[in-house]
Scaffold this motif. Structure first.
Motif, PDB file in Angstrom:
ATOM      1  N   TRP A  68       6.179   0.122   6.203  1.00 12.41           N
ATOM      2  CA  TRP A  68       5.377  -0.948   5.617  1.00 12.41           C
ATOM      3  C   TRP A  68       5.614  -1.026   4.098  1.00 12.41           C
ATOM      4  O   TRP A  68       5.758  -2.108   3.529  1.00 12.41           O
ATOM      5  CB  TRP A  68       3.894  -0.702   5.905  1.00 12.41           C
ATOM      6  CG  TRP A  68       2.998  -1.763   5.377  1.00 12.41           C
ATOM      7  CD1 TRP A  68       2.985  -3.080   5.736  1.00 12.41           C
ATOM      8  CD2 TRP A  68       1.994  -1.617   4.371  1.00 12.41           C
ATOM      9  NE1 TRP A  68       2.023  -3.749   5.038  1.00 12.41           N
ATOM     10  CE2 TRP A  68       1.405  -2.872   4.189  1.00 12.41           C
ATOM     11  CE3 TRP A  68       1.542  -0.525   3.614  1.00 12.41           C
ATOM     12  CZ2 TRP A  68       0.371  -3.084   3.280  1.00 12.41           C
ATOM     13  CZ3 TRP A  68       0.516  -0.743   2.714  1.00 12.41           C
ATOM     14  CH2 TRP A  68      -0.064  -2.010   2.556  1.00 12.41           C
ATOM     15  N   VAL A 117       8.999 -12.040   7.887  1.00 13.37           N
ATOM     16  CA  VAL A 117       7.862 -11.250   7.425  1.00 13.37           C
ATOM     17  C   VAL A 117       6.715 -12.189   7.052  1.00 13.37           C
ATOM     18  O   VAL A 117       6.931 -13.174   6.355  1.00 13.37           O
ATOM     19  CB  VAL A 117       8.256 -10.410   6.186  1.00 13.37           C
ATOM     20  CG1 VAL A 117       7.040  -9.721   5.598  1.00 13.37           C
ATOM     21  CG2 VAL A 117       9.322  -9.403   6.564  1.00 13.37           C
ATOM     22  N   LYS A 134       0.230 -12.092   4.449  1.00 12.39           N
ATOM     23  CA  LYS A 134      -0.596 -11.095   5.138  1.00 12.39           C
ATOM     24  C   LYS A 134      -0.382  -9.698   4.534  1.00 12.39           C
ATOM     25  O   LYS A 134      -1.334  -9.005   4.180  1.00 12.39           O
ATOM     26  CB  LYS A 134      -0.247 -11.067   6.639  1.00 12.39           C
ATOM     27  CG  LYS A 134      -1.146 -10.154   7.452  1.00 12.39           C
ATOM     28  CD  LYS A 134      -0.761 -10.113   8.921  1.00 12.39           C
ATOM     29  CE  LYS A 134       0.205  -8.985   9.198  1.00 12.39           C
ATOM     30  NZ  LYS A 134       0.628  -8.907  10.605  1.00 12.39           N
ATOM     31  N   HIS A 135       0.887  -9.314   4.383  1.00 14.04           N
ATOM     32  CA  HIS A 135       1.169  -7.985   3.838  1.00 14.04           C
ATOM     33  C   HIS A 135       0.671  -7.853   2.406  1.00 14.04           C
ATOM     34  O   HIS A 135       0.152  -6.807   2.014  1.00 14.04           O
ATOM     35  CB  HIS A 135       2.667  -7.696   3.906  1.00 14.04           C
ATOM     36  CG  HIS A 135       3.149  -7.489   5.312  1.00 14.04           C
ATOM     37  ND1 HIS A 135       2.728  -6.438   6.088  1.00 14.04           N
ATOM     38  CD2 HIS A 135       3.985  -8.219   6.084  1.00 14.04           C
ATOM     39  CE1 HIS A 135       3.298  -6.511   7.276  1.00 14.04           C
ATOM     40  NE2 HIS A 135       4.067  -7.593   7.304  1.00 14.04           N
ATOM     41  N   LYS A 136       0.842  -8.915   1.617  1.00 14.10           N
ATOM     42  CA  LYS A 136       0.397  -8.858   0.230  1.00 14.10           C
ATOM     43  C   LYS A 136      -1.120  -8.693   0.151  1.00 14.10           C
ATOM     44  O   LYS A 136      -1.631  -7.872  -0.613  1.00 14.10           O
ATOM     45  CB  LYS A 136       0.824 -10.135  -0.523  1.00 14.10           C
ATOM     46  CG  LYS A 136       2.314 -10.218  -0.792  1.00 14.10           C
ATOM     47  CD  LYS A 136       2.645 -11.262  -1.843  1.00 14.10           C
ATOM     48  CE  LYS A 136       2.422 -12.671  -1.350  1.00 14.10           C
ATOM     49  NZ  LYS A 136       3.012 -13.674  -2.279  1.00 14.10           N
ATOM     50  N   ALA A 147      -2.189  -5.164   1.241  1.00 13.64           N
ATOM     51  CA  ALA A 147      -1.917  -4.161   0.204  1.00 13.64           C
ATOM     52  C   ALA A 147      -2.925  -4.270  -0.929  1.00 13.64           C
ATOM     53  O   ALA A 147      -3.451  -3.260  -1.423  1.00 13.64           O
ATOM     54  CB  ALA A 147      -0.492  -4.332  -0.323  1.00 13.64           C
ATOM     55  N   THR A 163       8.617  -2.924   3.507  1.00 14.19           N
ATOM     56  CA  THR A 163       8.384  -4.365   3.570  1.00 14.19           C
ATOM     57  C   THR A 163       7.856  -4.883   2.234  1.00 14.19           C
ATOM     58  O   THR A 163       8.295  -5.927   1.734  1.00 14.19           O
ATOM     59  CB  THR A 163       7.363  -4.682   4.688  1.00 14.19           C
ATOM     60  OG1 THR A 163       7.795  -4.056   5.879  1.00 14.19           O
ATOM     61  CG2 THR A 163       7.218  -6.161   4.888  1.00 14.19           C
ATOM     62  N   LEU A 164       6.937  -4.120   1.636  1.00 16.93           N
ATOM     63  CA  LEU A 164       6.386  -4.540   0.345  1.00 16.93           C
ATOM     64  C   LEU A 164       7.469  -4.546  -0.727  1.00 16.93           C
ATOM     65  O   LEU A 164       7.500  -5.411  -1.593  1.00 16.93           O
ATOM     66  CB  LEU A 164       5.242  -3.607  -0.076  1.00 16.93           C
ATOM     67  CG  LEU A 164       3.992  -3.617   0.793  1.00 16.93           C
ATOM     68  CD1 LEU A 164       2.958  -2.656   0.238  1.00 16.93           C
ATOM     69  CD2 LEU A 164       3.410  -5.006   0.902  1.00 16.93           C
TER      70      LEU A 164
END
Lengths: 292, 340
Positions: free
Chosen positions: B194, B213, B217-219, B222, B197-198
């Motif tokens: 993960w 990606v 969502k990932h941002k 985090a 990915t960031l």
């Protein structure tokens, strides 16, 4: 009676908002032409305020003091391009520019605290002690003078940007840097001039506001919220947008203070920014459109 | 320009892990060798700042978004803990509440602000920090304004089984335990897939989207995760100093945190922790005056941003390069963090 109270708040909001607009324009111009957001912009305001106070004490006249501060700040602005902003322009990412200019601001704030102490410095002028009665509205003379000075400055700036070679060059660079370079617009000189103008506008705003609010090491943090809210909502680089939103921020602060609470007055700019971001994250914000 | 996309996930070897273990024990243990409660207070605060720095390292170093939100969520957590303490809520629950409220605030803010450019994001987080400070100052019905909220004392039974240890020592044990867990979890997250990915998002957001990606969502996750850790440590901070006032939102509090990440090298893992901890304790050990200390932190940010965007590790690399006869090359700015 209530209507006059409303008119009074609106008038005061517009007077103060114009000064905010002028202050935010410095930030906006620097972003448009140099591509740099100066997180120390509020602290430039603080330095200019101290300069105005100091110069007034030395020269014995408030008008001369502010004029001297404006000239000195313009020179510092041009110098800062060659010492700092040019390096940031070429070598840094946005994140590093944020870090470096934020660091500059912290140095200025705490340097001022170390050297000058934390107490607010004030200047008394004849204008701030005068209250004008305009059709039943009571307007502070200091605010009226501030408004007048800002309107004249805005007119001069508009003429400069539309009528002179250097001003047109600035607008050309803000539209398209590469094309401007191809057409032979000198980048360094134009950008240095832009930053000098940005600092000078800030010094004008600081000069006319010091009699109203005083100056102290952390005052820049109060004003940078307003400037950031204004430029983000009004669109970076847009002269008219910046001034209009500046007046809107001044108005909303004044009305919130008059009708709701001082808490809302002091957070009005912040709430306005969050509202715009929540409702129209891409609409009003030119900055946001730049991301693919 | 740079080396292209680099998603290297650090795999530490046995020697590395032993070194890390020794460093952690040394860090957590040094106040015991120091002189009484003062050393525990310094160490507690250094660990508090370190949690904030590791969170910032996740958002800024790994993901590429410069945030002033870490100390904003820290302050928010402190106020939430203080208010819930005054409402009669227990120690553990009020600390959890600090984390939950800060995570929720980060979620809400991140959902809009993380769609903006990196410049606009930095602006919004600074405005939030200053706006919360102003709100804390003027919303005096709730926050008591500049007078602050006093008497946020931890329960007397806290860690009672430890016997007659002093209050700062007991709180230090709690803070050290929580900080170690938070830092370890963040460290694990950063070095996981993960985290990779960031890093991709930092280096090329368009490419991340192109390979499917869900960037936003990932941002947001985090950012909210870092916000949660800041809220928890902020709540503990409130109990340690027993007092919360608007100064928890001061820009000056954000500077050592950013300085820790800048010196440790944004995106580096171990060096941010080690260098960050040193940045946290050294000014107190050498007893710098406050304003002078912040001038130094400010200079670190300025010079770091200008000359050493990848922190002390890059300086070491450059010196080693020169030692082996390699040409002294200018360090390229971290790739892909540009908006234009």
């Amino acid at each position: 009676m209530n209507l006059i109270y409303l008119a009074d708040s609106i008038a005061n909001g517009i007077l103060l908002g114009t000064v905010y607009g002028l202050f935010a324009l410095g930030l906006s111009l620097m972003f448009g032409v140099a591509g740099i957001i100066n997180f120390a912009h509020g602290d430039v305001f603080m330095v200019a305020g101290y300069l105005a106070v100091g110069a007034t004490a030395v020269l014995g006249s408030f008008a001369l003091g502010v004029a001297a501060s404006v000239i000195v700040m313009a020179v510092i602005g041009a110098a800062s391009y060659f010492l700092l902003f040019r390096r940031l322009q070429s070598a840094s990412t946005p994140a590093m520019t944020v870090v470096a200019t934020l660091g500059l601001g912290v140095v200025l704030q705490n340097g001022a605290l170390l050297v000058l102490g934390g107490e607010a410095q004030r200047i008394q002028t004849a204008a701030t002690r005068t209250t004008l009665d305009v059709g039943g509205m009571f307007l502070n003379g200091g605010r009226v003078v501030a408004f007048a000075v800002c309107v004249v400055s805005l007119l001069i700036l508009w003429l400069f940007l539309t009528r002179t070679r250097l001003g047109i060059g600035m607008r050309a660079i803000s539209q398209n840097r590469e094309a401007a370079a191809v057409y032979g617009i000198p980048q360094a000189r134009t950008t240095a001039t832009t930053i000098a103008i940005g600092f000078a506008l800030t010094a004008i705003a600081a000069g006319v506001l010091t009699p109203l609010f005083g100056v102290y090491p952390m005052i820049g943090l109060v004003f940078i919220i307003k400037a950031f809210a204004i430029v983000v909502v009004g669109g970076f680089g847009s002269l008219v947008g910046t001034v209009v939103v500046g007046i809107a921020v001044g108005l909303s602060e004044s009305l919130a203070g008059a009708y709701v609470s001082s808490a809302l007055q002091n957070t009005a700019a912040f709430i306005l920014l969050l509202l715009v971001l929540a409702l129209r994250p891409h609409g009003l914000v030119k900055l946001a459109v730049r991301e693919s | 320009m740079a080396t292209g996309i680099d998603l290297t996930v650090a795999k530490s070897n046995v020697a590395g892990r032993i070194t890390a273990g020794v460093v952690i024990i040394a860090i957590l243990g040094w106040p015991i060798t120091g002189s009484g409660d003062y050393a525990f207070q310094i160490a507690s605060f250094a660990l508090t700042l370190l949690v904030l720095a590791v969170g910032l390292n996740l958002v800024f170093g790994v993901m590429g978004y410069m945030s002033l939100g870490q100390t904003a969520f820290f302050g928010l957590g402190a106020y939430v803990a203080a208010l819930s303490h005054n409402a009669g809520i227990s120690f553990v629950v009020s600390i959890l509440l600090g984390g939950v409220v800060s995570a929720a605030a980060a979620l809400l803010l991140g959902f809009t602000a993380l769609r903006l450019t990196r410049y606009a994001f930095a602006i919004v987080t600074l405005v939030m920090l200053l706006g919360l400070g102003t709100a804390a100052l003027f919303w005096s019905d709730v926050t008591r304004g500049a007078r602050g909220l006093p008497n946020i004392v931890p329960p007397p039974a806290l860690l009672a089984f430890l016997g007659d240890l002093s209050e700062p020592t007991r709180l230090y044990i709690v803070i050290a335990a929580v900080a170690t867990v938070l830092i370890a979890v963040m460290h694990f997250a950063m070095t996981s897939d993960w985290g990779g990915t960031l890093r991709l998002i930092r280096q090329d957001e368009g490419l991340a989207m192109a390979v499917g990606v869900n960037v936003i969502k990932h941002k947001v996750i985090a950012f909210a995760f870092a916000g949660m850790t800041a809220g928890v440590i902020g709540a503990l901070h409130a109990y340690r100093v027993t007092f919360v006032d608007p100064s928890v939102f001061a820009v000056n509090l954000a500077t050592p945190v950013i300085a820790m990440v800048m010196l440790g090298g944004p995106g580096h893992y171990g060096s941010v922790i080690v260098v960050g901890y040193l940045v946290g304790i050294l000014p107190d050990v050498f007893r710098f005056a406050n304003a002078g200390r912040f001038v130094i932190f400010g200079l670190i940010l300025m010079l770091g941003g200008l000359l050493l965007p990848e922190g002390l590790p890059s300086l070491y690399q450059r010196i080693r390069q020169r030692g082996t006869g390699g040409r002294l090359s200018r360090v390229e700015p971290t790739p892909g963090t540009g908006d234009d």
